[in-house]
Design a protein around this motif. Structure first.
Motif, mmCIF file in Angstrom:
data_model
loop_
_atom_site.group_PDB
_atom_site.id
_atom_site.type_symbol
_atom_site.label_atom_id
_atom_site.label_comp_id
_atom_site.label_asym_id
_atom_site.label_seq_id
_atom_site.Cartn_x
_atom_site.Cartn_y
_atom_site.Cartn_z
ATOM 1 N N SER A 193 -22.253 -4.646 4.748
ATOM 2 C CA SER A 193 -22.231 -5.188 3.386
ATOM 3 C C SER A 193 -22.332 -6.709 3.366
ATOM 4 N N ASN A 194 -22.998 -7.230 2.327
ATOM 5 C CA ASN A 194 -23.035 -8.665 2.093
ATOM 6 C C ASN A 194 -21.817 -9.139 1.306
ATOM 7 N N ASN A 195 -21.068 -8.183 0.748
ATOM 8 C CA ASN A 195 -19.864 -8.512 -0.016
ATOM 9 C C ASN A 195 -18.732 -7.579 0.421
ATOM 10 N N PRO A 196 -18.210 -7.774 1.638
ATOM 11 C CA PRO A 196 -17.240 -6.840 2.207
ATOM 12 C C PRO A 196 -15.933 -6.738 1.435
ATOM 13 N N LYS A 197 -15.567 -7.801 0.719
ATOM 14 C CA LYS A 197 -14.297 -7.793 -0.011
ATOM 15 C C LYS A 197 -14.218 -6.634 -0.992
ATOM 16 N N ILE A 198 -15.348 -6.293 -1.622
ATOM 17 C CA ILE A 198 -15.373 -5.214 -2.610
ATOM 18 C C ILE A 198 -14.893 -3.901 -1.989
ATOM 19 N N TYR A 199 -15.368 -3.614 -0.772
ATOM 20 C CA TYR A 199 -15.026 -2.339 -0.135
ATOM 21 C C TYR A 199 -13.554 -2.265 0.237
ATOM 22 N N LEU A 200 -12.971 -3.389 0.632
ATOM 23 C CA LEU A 200 -11.549 -3.364 0.971
ATOM 24 C C LEU A 200 -10.701 -3.271 -0.294
ATOM 25 N N GLU A 201 -11.128 -3.927 -1.368
ATOM 26 C CA GLU A 201 -10.424 -3.784 -2.646
ATOM 27 C C GLU A 201 -10.441 -2.328 -3.106
ATOM 28 N N LEU A 202 -11.608 -1.688 -3.037
ATOM 29 C CA LEU A 202 -11.721 -0.280 -3.437
ATOM 30 C C LEU A 202 -10.857 0.614 -2.553
ATOM 31 N N ALA A 203 -10.797 0.281 -1.259
ATOM 32 C CA ALA A 203 -9.957 1.047 -0.336
ATOM 33 C C ALA A 203 -8.488 0.932 -0.734
ATOM 34 N N PHE A 204 -8.052 -0.276 -1.082
ATOM 35 C CA PHE A 204 -6.657 -0.472 -1.499
ATOM 36 C C PHE A 204 -6.346 0.332 -2.760
ATOM 37 N N ILE A 205 -7.267 0.322 -3.710
ATOM 38 C CA ILE A 205 -7.050 1.053 -4.963
ATOM 39 C C ILE A 205 -6.976 2.557 -4.694
ATOM 40 N N LYS A 206 -7.856 3.048 -3.822
ATOM 41 C CA LYS A 206 -7.836 4.486 -3.496
ATOM 42 C C LYS A 206 -6.549 4.870 -2.786
ATOM 43 N N ILE A 207 -6.086 4.029 -1.851
ATOM 44 C CA ILE A 207 -4.851 4.300 -1.132
ATOM 45 C C ILE A 207 -3.659 4.378 -2.074
ATOM 46 N N THR A 208 -3.632 3.487 -3.066
ATOM 47 C CA THR A 208 -2.475 3.386 -3.964
ATOM 48 C C THR A 208 -2.613 4.271 -5.200
ATOM 49 N N ASP A 209 -3.640 5.106 -5.259
ATOM 50 C CA ASP A 209 -3.817 6.031 -6.362
ATOM 51 C C ASP A 209 -2.622 6.988 -6.412
ATOM 52 N N ASN A 210 -1.859 6.913 -7.484
ATOM 53 C CA ASN A 210 -0.636 7.722 -7.592
ATOM 54 C C ASN A 210 -0.891 9.219 -7.519
ATOM 55 N N GLU A 211 -2.045 9.662 -8.017
ATOM 56 C CA GLU A 211 -2.349 11.085 -8.006
ATOM 57 C C GLU A 211 -2.529 11.608 -6.588
ATOM 58 N N ILE A 212 -3.006 10.705 -5.687
ATOM 59 C CA ILE A 212 -3.208 11.114 -4.295
ATOM 60 C C ILE A 212 -1.918 10.972 -3.509
ATOM 61 N N ALA A 213 -1.325 9.760 -3.614
ATOM 62 C CA ALA A 213 -0.135 9.451 -2.823
ATOM 63 C C ALA A 213 1.084 10.216 -3.305
ATOM 64 N N LEU B 77 0.830 -1.213 0.000
ATOM 65 C CA LEU B 77 0.000 0.000 0.000
ATOM 66 C C LEU B 77 0.858 1.254 0.000
ATOM 67 N N ILE B 78 1.903 1.260 0.815
ATOM 68 C CA ILE B 78 2.785 2.431 0.897
ATOM 69 C C ILE B 78 3.483 2.681 -0.439
ATOM 70 N N LYS B 79 3.872 1.596 -1.127
ATOM 71 C CA LYS B 79 4.576 1.727 -2.403
ATOM 72 C C LYS B 79 3.630 1.908 -3.593
ATOM 73 N N GLY B 80 2.327 1.936 -3.326
ATOM 74 C CA GLY B 80 1.364 2.172 -4.401
ATOM 75 C C GLY B 80 1.107 0.976 -5.287
ATOM 76 N N ASN B 81 1.355 -0.221 -4.787
ATOM 77 C CA ASN B 81 1.192 -1.434 -5.590
ATOM 78 C C ASN B 81 -0.152 -2.097 -5.262
ATOM 79 N N SER B 82 -1.213 -1.621 -5.911
ATOM 80 C CA SER B 82 -2.555 -2.137 -5.627
ATOM 81 C C SER B 82 -2.700 -3.596 -6.063
ATOM 82 N N THR B 83 -2.020 -3.978 -7.147
ATOM 83 C CA THR B 83 -2.116 -5.356 -7.635
ATOM 84 C C THR B 83 -1.628 -6.342 -6.582
ATOM 85 N N LYS B 84 -0.454 -6.054 -6.016
ATOM 86 C CA LYS B 84 0.090 -6.946 -4.993
ATOM 87 C C LYS B 84 -0.784 -6.937 -3.748
ATOM 88 N N ALA B 85 -1.294 -5.766 -3.368
ATOM 89 C CA ALA B 85 -2.137 -5.664 -2.169
ATOM 90 C C ALA B 85 -3.382 -6.527 -2.308
#
Length: 220
Positions: A200-220, A114-122
């Motif tokens: 949520s009935n599908n909590p994984k989606i929200y954590l995936e979206l959180a990881f993508i937002k965290i690793t967004d290069n424009e933000i980080a 997450l710190i290195k912006g690697n959403s795929t690995k996360a």
């Protein structure tokens, strides 16, 4: 409760005093007890393992104390479960297994991605943890605790000496890779995800979206 004999004393114990009816509250003296510190729980657990001749890794006791969240009864119960799970020798991994927690090494892998912006690995690591049977809610909570510990080590001079994480060289290096602002940003996203996951009935989606937002290069 209306007219008890003089020799009778009722002691009501609860972790949810707000659920006690006012008619009972008005007849009681109230004593609020504080949560026991992690350090004191570890000390008591050490007494128990010596008395009961339980072979246990010291870091495992630390993890049990943290998971107990200030409750000695919960800590002793978790120790008992760990002993049943691994009667010969209790390790920190054993505690992770019975509590559903993510291992320290995996937390660091996730945090570094997450710190290195690697959403795929996360997300790959998230999928691996879910395959192992870890709950999304617990994964998210462990990450929140991990980044909270990063803020602690970066900003406080006095730390909990019983926390093994603060003496981990890799953790120290990770804490130096991220600023306070970015750490707070990550925590805000993870906390929002925690609220979304709760309903949520599908909590994984929200954590995936959180990881993508965290690793967004424009933000980080």
């Amino acid at each position: 409760l209306e007219e008890p004999p003089q020799h009778v004393i009722f002691i009501l114990c609860t972790t949810e005093p707000q659920k006690i009816p006012l008619t009972i509250h008005s007849r009681c003296q109230r004593f609020d007890f504080k949560a026991i510190t992690t350090k004191d729980i570890v000390t008591k657990l050490k007494e128990i393992v010596v008395s009961e001749k339980i072979e246990v890794e010291e870091e495992a006791l630390q993890k049990i104390a943290v998971h107990a969240e200030g409750g000695l009864r919960d800590a002793i119960s978790l120790l008992d479960q760990a002993r049943a799970y691994s009667p010969e020798y209790i390790t920190s991994d054993d505690v992770n297994q019975i509590s559903g927690a993510v291992s320290t090494e995996m937390q660091m892998e996730l945090a570094e991605a997450l710190i290195k912006g690697n959403s795929t690995k996360a997300i790959e690591l998230l999928n691996a943890l879910i395959t192992e049977g870890k709950e999304v809610r617990k994964i998210n909570l462990n990450l929140i605790e991990f980044f909270r510990d990063i803020l602690m080590i970066k900003n406080l001079r006095t730390l909990d000496e019983s926390n093994f994480l603060y003496n981990n060289e890799r953790f120290i290096q990770l804490s130096k890779m991220v600023s306070n602002n970015i750490t707070f940003y990550i925590l805000d996203i993870l906390n929002k995800a925690a609220n979304d996951i709760k309903w949520s009935n599908n909590p994984k989606i929200y954590l995936e979206l959180a990881f993508i937002k965290i690793t967004d290069n424009e933000i980080a």
